[in-house]
Design an enzyme around this catalytic site. Structure first.
Site, short mmCIF file in Angstrom:
data_model
loop_
_atom_site.label_atom_id
_atom_site.label_comp_id
_atom_site.label_asym_id
_atom_site.label_seq_id
_atom_site.Cartn_x
_atom_site.Cartn_y
_atom_site.Cartn_z
N GLU A 96 47.31 24.20 50.70
CA GLU A 96 46.40 24.34 49.55
C GLU A 96 44.96 24.53 50.02
OE1 GLU A 96 47.78 20.78 47.57
OE2 GLU A 96 49.69 21.79 47.24
N GLU A 164 55.38 22.54 56.46
CA GLU A 164 55.48 22.61 55.00
C GLU A 164 55.56 24.07 54.58
OE1 GLU A 164 53.74 18.77 53.05
OE2 GLU A 164 52.19 20.29 53.16
N SER A 210 58.85 19.56 48.45
CA SER A 210 59.90 19.16 47.51
C SER A 210 60.86 18.10 48.06
CB SER A 210 60.69 20.38 47.01
OG SER A 210 59.84 21.21 46.24
P1 13P Z 1 55.62 18.33 47.00
O1 13P Z 1 56.35 17.14 47.61
O2 13P Z 1 55.09 18.03 45.65
O3 13P Z 1 56.43 19.56 47.10
O4 13P Z 1 54.31 18.56 47.92
C1 13P Z 1 54.45 18.63 49.28
C2 13P Z 1 53.11 18.60 49.90
O5 13P Z 1 52.32 19.53 49.71
C3 13P Z 1 52.76 17.44 50.72
O6 13P Z 1 51.61 17.65 51.45
#
Ligand code: 13P
Length: 248
Positions: A96, A164, A210
């Protein structure tokens, strides 16, 4: 190596969330020693969380920091400020941050170095997007991101990597177990080339994207998966504890 269960609360929470570590410990007992627990709240909550989790054997971390030690960077906070607030770890290079705030590998490497300089541990995030996965470029992309995001002169005792896949974050989708295992093996291999196999074997490699109580057991059972970085499912302490209970 102990399994690390790391919660990334992202931009969620308020001051009342300082009670969550205690709630977590009510459902996940301190005696379960094979697991390290880390919570990374929004920066303004770090001191409250540190105070509230002192006797609970839960570490508190930050989600980001600036690479400079100080100066005219309106709105930013340095690594030493995070350490001062009580953080022990800092997530850097989350997808992000890379996508929404334009952070390059070079910036991520500088942040990781700044985190190391304060004695904290950077959790360096890497991951391919959907198009890259579908084009068969995941290994290449993640490998290049990893090499570009490592601080110069780092050594493995001061480092955590989080794989990730961008397309798995907040979507409910996860790669196949074979794909997760293969990517973690690939990352371990690159670390081995850089640092030597022995040292590389000590670097925790987390999976994120997830992770939920329903899939955590099979993911955490994979040999090169040393923990999880959890977003949505980490906001609820029952769900976080259920994931922590899946640690092998
Ligand atoms: P989620 O577990 O909501 O998919 O997010 C993962 C994440 O970005 C952890 O840094």
């Amino acid at each position: 190596m102990k399994t690390l269960i790391a919660a990334n609360w992202k931009m969620n929470g308020d001051l009342s969330w300082a009670q969550k570590p205690e709630v977590f410990r009510q459902v996940f007992k301190v005696e379960q020693e094979s697991v390290d627990i880390l919570i990374c709240p929004p920066a303004y909550l770090i001191p409250s969380l540190v105070a509230a989790s002192k006797s609970l054997d839960i570490s508190i971390g930050a989600q980001d920091c600036h690479f400079a030690t100080g100066g005219a960077f309106t709105g930013e906070m340095s690594a030493s400020m995070m350490a001062d607030a009580g953080a022990k770890y800092v997530i850097v290079g989350h997808s992000e941050r890379r996508a929404l705030f334009g952070e390059s590998d070079e910036v991520v490497a500088k942040k990781a170095a700044a985190v190391n300089d304060t004695g904290m541990i950077p959790i360096i995030c890497v991951g391919e997007n959907r198009g890259q996965r579908e084009a068969g470029q995941a290994d290449e992309i993640v490998g290049a991101q990893l090499i570009g995001s490592l601080p110069e002169n780092t050594y493995p005792a001061t480092l955590i990597i989080a794989y990730e896949p961008v397309w798995a974050i907040g979507t409910g989708l996860i790669p196949t177990l074979e794909d997760i295992a293969s990517m973690h093996d690939h990352i371990r291999g690159i670390l081995g080339t850089l640092f030597g196999e022995n040292k590389a074997s000590t670097v925790p490699i987390l999976y994120g994207g997830s992770v939920k109580p329903s899939n955590a057991k099979e993911i955490l059972a994979l040999s090169d998966v040393n923990g999880a970085l959890i977003g949505g499912a980490s906001l609820d302490m029952d769900s976080l504890a259920a994931i922590a209970k899946c640690a092998p």
